[in-house]
Design an enzyme around this catalytic site. Structure first.
Site, mmCIF file in Angstrom:
data_model
loop_
_atom_site.group_PDB
_atom_site.id
_atom_site.type_symbol
_atom_site.label_atom_id
_atom_site.label_comp_id
_atom_site.label_asym_id
_atom_site.label_seq_id
_atom_site.Cartn_x
_atom_site.Cartn_y
_atom_site.Cartn_z
ATOM 1 N N GLY A 26 -4.857 -15.959 -24.514
ATOM 2 C CA GLY A 26 -4.152 -16.820 -25.466
ATOM 3 C C GLY A 26 -3.749 -18.151 -24.836
ATOM 4 N N ARG A 83 -24.145 -12.804 -43.093
ATOM 5 C CA ARG A 83 -22.783 -12.360 -42.777
ATOM 6 C C ARG A 83 -21.811 -12.821 -43.863
ATOM 7 N NH1 ARG A 83 -25.381 -10.054 -39.822
ATOM 8 N NH2 ARG A 83 -25.284 -9.750 -37.569
ATOM 9 N N PHE A 86 -14.440 -9.023 -41.213
ATOM 10 C CA PHE A 86 -15.869 -9.277 -41.047
ATOM 11 C C PHE A 86 -15.986 -10.586 -40.240
ATOM 12 C CE2 PHE A 86 -18.169 -5.911 -43.375
ATOM 13 C CZ PHE A 86 -17.070 -5.114 -43.609
ATOM 14 N N ASN A 87 -16.502 -11.674 -40.790
ATOM 15 C CA ASN A 87 -16.631 -12.899 -39.976
ATOM 16 C C ASN A 87 -15.542 -13.899 -40.338
ATOM 17 O OD1 ASN A 87 -19.333 -11.522 -39.995
ATOM 18 N ND2 ASN A 87 -19.668 -13.094 -38.465
ATOM 19 N N TYR A 95 -6.329 -16.866 -31.534
ATOM 20 C CA TYR A 95 -6.879 -17.587 -32.702
ATOM 21 C C TYR A 95 -6.272 -17.093 -34.021
ATOM 22 C CZ TYR A 95 -10.608 -18.862 -36.071
ATOM 23 O OH TYR A 95 -11.333 -19.315 -37.141
ATOM 24 N N ASP A 118 2.764 -12.278 -25.958
ATOM 25 C CA ASP A 118 1.364 -12.485 -25.555
ATOM 26 C C ASP A 118 1.346 -12.551 -24.030
ATOM 27 O OD1 ASP A 118 -1.223 -14.001 -27.290
ATOM 28 O OD2 ASP A 118 -1.296 -13.833 -25.108
ATOM 29 N N TYR A 159 -16.188 -1.748 -27.927
ATOM 30 C CA TYR A 159 -15.249 -2.584 -28.669
ATOM 31 C C TYR A 159 -14.867 -1.898 -29.985
ATOM 32 C CZ TYR A 159 -13.567 -6.211 -31.805
ATOM 33 O OH TYR A 159 -12.837 -6.902 -32.734
ATOM 34 N N THR A 185 -11.552 -4.202 -37.285
ATOM 35 C CA THR A 185 -12.836 -4.902 -37.330
ATOM 36 C C THR A 185 -13.926 -4.108 -38.052
ATOM 37 O OG1 THR A 185 -14.701 -5.553 -35.906
ATOM 38 C CG2 THR A 185 -13.217 -3.924 -35.006
ATOM 39 N N ASP A 218 3.195 -8.026 -21.602
ATOM 40 C CA ASP A 218 2.063 -7.180 -21.922
ATOM 41 C C ASP A 218 2.452 -6.094 -22.934
ATOM 42 O OD1 ASP A 218 -0.601 -6.338 -19.811
ATOM 43 O OD2 ASP A 218 -0.097 -5.221 -21.632
HETATM 44 N N1 UDP Z 1 -25.761 -16.681 -34.312
HETATM 45 C C1 UDP Z 1 -26.822 -17.547 -34.039
HETATM 46 N N2 UDP Z 1 -26.658 -18.467 -33.028
HETATM 47 C C2 UDP Z 1 -25.514 -18.559 -32.284
HETATM 48 C C3 UDP Z 1 -24.433 -17.675 -32.575
HETATM 49 C C4 UDP Z 1 -24.603 -16.748 -33.599
HETATM 50 O O1 UDP Z 1 -27.862 -17.504 -34.700
HETATM 51 O O2 UDP Z 1 -25.442 -19.405 -31.377
HETATM 52 C C5 UDP Z 1 -25.929 -15.673 -35.393
HETATM 53 C C6 UDP Z 1 -25.722 -14.231 -34.905
HETATM 54 O O3 UDP Z 1 -26.925 -13.705 -34.370
HETATM 55 C C7 UDP Z 1 -25.280 -13.539 -36.199
HETATM 56 C C8 UDP Z 1 -24.521 -14.634 -36.965
HETATM 57 O O4 UDP Z 1 -24.922 -15.871 -36.363
HETATM 58 O O5 UDP Z 1 -26.406 -13.168 -36.958
HETATM 59 C C9 UDP Z 1 -23.009 -14.484 -36.846
HETATM 60 O O6 UDP Z 1 -22.678 -14.345 -35.468
HETATM 61 P P1 UDP Z 1 -21.183 -14.361 -34.921
HETATM 62 O O7 UDP Z 1 -21.266 -14.204 -33.430
HETATM 63 O O8 UDP Z 1 -20.477 -15.567 -35.430
HETATM 64 O O9 UDP Z 1 -20.505 -13.099 -35.590
HETATM 65 P P2 UDP Z 1 -20.903 -11.544 -35.591
HETATM 66 O O10 UDP Z 1 -21.433 -11.268 -36.953
HETATM 67 O O11 UDP Z 1 -21.907 -11.312 -34.504
HETATM 68 O O12 UDP Z 1 -19.600 -10.873 -35.341
#
Ligand code: UDP
Length: 351
Positions: free
Chosen positions: A41, A234, A172-173, A16, A36, A147, A122, A56
C-alpha cells in the site's frame, strides 16, 4: 465495550480498492479507520481516512489495540496479495497472508465484538471457467491457483464464525480511478489490461513504461480465443462502483442482513480488442496499434459475472462505463503521485 456505529475498520485501506472504499465511506458519513502494513500500500492513499495505524492484520495484539482505540462496529477486509502468477510460484506466501493472517484478523475482530465484516473476494474462487455464460454465485468453487484457494479458504473461515455476519464480494475486473480525490492504482508490477493500454497512450515517462515492461508497447495476449473477435472477454467495472458496493454491503449488514456472497460485475463483456478500440476513441489516439503475443497462461476465454443477486438484495448497479474507466485512469496515470510511486517502487525492486 460500547461500539461506535459510525466507525469502520478498513484493512488494506492504503491499497487500490481499499482507498477508494475509504473515500466513499467518508462521503457516506462513516468514520473509516485504516490499518495497513504498507508492504504494498501507499501512505498517500490513506489521506482520506479518519485515522491510519500502520500494522499487520496477522498481529492480534495490534488489531486488538486498534479496536480498543476506535471501537469499530464493522470491518472491510481488503488486505491481501493479488497476483495469480506469483501465487503459483510462492503459494506459502499467499496462504500465510490471505488465509492464515485473515483468520487471525477475523477471529480477533470477533473477540472484540465486531460482528459485521465485508470481505474482498474474487472470481478466482470459481476456478476453471469454460462456459461463456455469466457466472452465478451458486456455481461450484474450484480454484485452480493458490491465490483463488487462499481467498476461498478465508471466505469459508469467515462464514464459520458464530455470531459474525459477513458478506463476501467476488470481484471480476476492476479499473479506473478517482483522480479528483488523488486516488488510483499504482501496482508494481502492473499486470492489468487498462493501465497497460493507457500508459503508452498517454505517453507516460519512458522510465515508468520500461519499469512496467511496456518499453516495446502494449501487447494483446492471444488472438485465437473462441470469442467474437478472437481476444479474451472480461467484465469490467469502475473502482468507484465497486467501492459503492462495499458501502451497500456494509449497510445491509448493519440493518441486520444475513451472511451472503455476491458477484460484482456489469454483466456485459468487453474483448481486449474492444477495450483497445474504446481507448483509441476516448483518448483520441486513432494512430495506436497494439502488438500481439501468445496467450497468457491460465487465462480463460470469457469471464462475465451474473450480478442479479447484488442488484436484487443490495440494490447495486454499476453506473460508470468503460469510457469513464479509461478517462479516469488516464488522468490518474498522468499525475506526479503515480509517476513518483512507480519510480520509487522500481528503485526498491532493483536494489
Ligand atoms: N491482457 C492483455 N495484455 C496485457 C494485459 C492483459 O492482452 O498487457 C489481457 C489478459 O490476457 C486478459 C485481459 O486482458 O485476457 C484482462 O486481463 P487483466 O490482467 O486485466 O485481468 P484478469 O482477467 O486476468 O484478472
Amino acid at each position: 465495550m460500547q461500539l461506535d456505529p459510525s466507525v469502520v475498520l478498513v484493512s488494506g485501506g492504503a491499497g487500490y480498492i481499499g482507498s477508494h472504499a475509504v473515500h466513499v465511506l467518508k462521503t457516506a458519513g462513516f468514520t473509516p479507520v485504516v490499518i495497513d502494513s504498507l508492504v504494498n500500500g501507499n501512505l498517500w492513499a490513506t489521506r482520506g481516512a479518519s485515522a491510519f495505524r500502520k500494522g499487520d492484520i496477522g498481529d492480534a495484539g495490534f488489531v486488538r489495540t486498534v479496536c480498543d482505540e476506535f471501537r469499530p462496529v464493522a470491518a472491510l477486509h481488503f488486505a491481501a496479495f493479488i497476483e495469480v502468477g506469483e501465487s503459483v510460484k510462492a503459494p506459502e506466501k499467499y496462504f500465510m497472508n490471505n488465509r492464515e493472517k485473515a483468520r487471525v484478523f477475523f477471529d480477533t475482530l470477533a473477540g472484540k465484538g465486531v460482528r459485521n465484516v465485508v470481505f474482498s473476494s474474487t472470481a478466482a474462487v470459481y476456478g476453471e471457467v469454460t462456459e461463456s455464460a455469466p457466472i452465478r454465485e451458486d456455481r461450484p468453487t474450484r480454484p485452480v491457483n493458490p491465490y483463488g484457494q487462499s481467498k476461498l479458504d478465508a471466505e469459508t473461515h469467515l462464514r464459520s464464525i458464530t455470531g459474525v455476519n459477513s458478506v463476501a464480494l467476488r470481484y471480476f475486473n476492476v479499473a479506473g480511478a478517482e483522480p479528483d480525490a488523488g486516488l488510483g492504482e499504482a501496482h508494481f508490477p502492473e499486470t492489468h489490461l487498462i493501465p497497460r493500454i493507457v500508459l503508452p497512450l498517454i505517453d507516460a515517462p519512458e522510465a515508468v513504461q520500461s519499469a512496467l515492461g511496456l518499453a516495446t508497447g502494449f501487447k494483446i495476449f492471444g488472438t485465437d480465443y473462441p470469442t467474437r473477435d478472437g481476444t479474451a472477454v472480461r467484465d469490467y467495472i469502475h473502482v468507484m462502483d465497486l467501492a459503492d458496493a462495499h458501502v451497500r454491503a456494509l449497510r445491509y449488514l448493519l440493518e441486520g442482513g444475513k451472511t451472503d456472497v455476491f458477484n460484482l460485475g456489469s454483466g456485459a463483456g468487453y474483448s481486449v480488442k474492444e477495450i483497445v478500440e474504446a481507448a483509441r476513441t476516448t483518448l483520441k489516439r486513432s494512430d495506436f496499434k497494439p502488438g500481439v503475443e501468445l496467450r497468457r497462461e491460465g487465462d480463460p476465454a470469457t469471464l462475465i459475472a451474473d450480478s442479479t443477486k447484488a442488484r436484487d438484495i443490495l440494490s447495486w448497479r454499476p453506473e460508470r462505463g468503460v469510457e469513464h474507466m479509461i478517462d479516469s485512469a488516464a488522468a490518474w496515470h498522468r499525475s506526479p503521485t503515480y509517476t513518483d510511486t512507480i519510480l520509487k517502487k522500481a528503485t526498491i525492486a532493483s536494489s
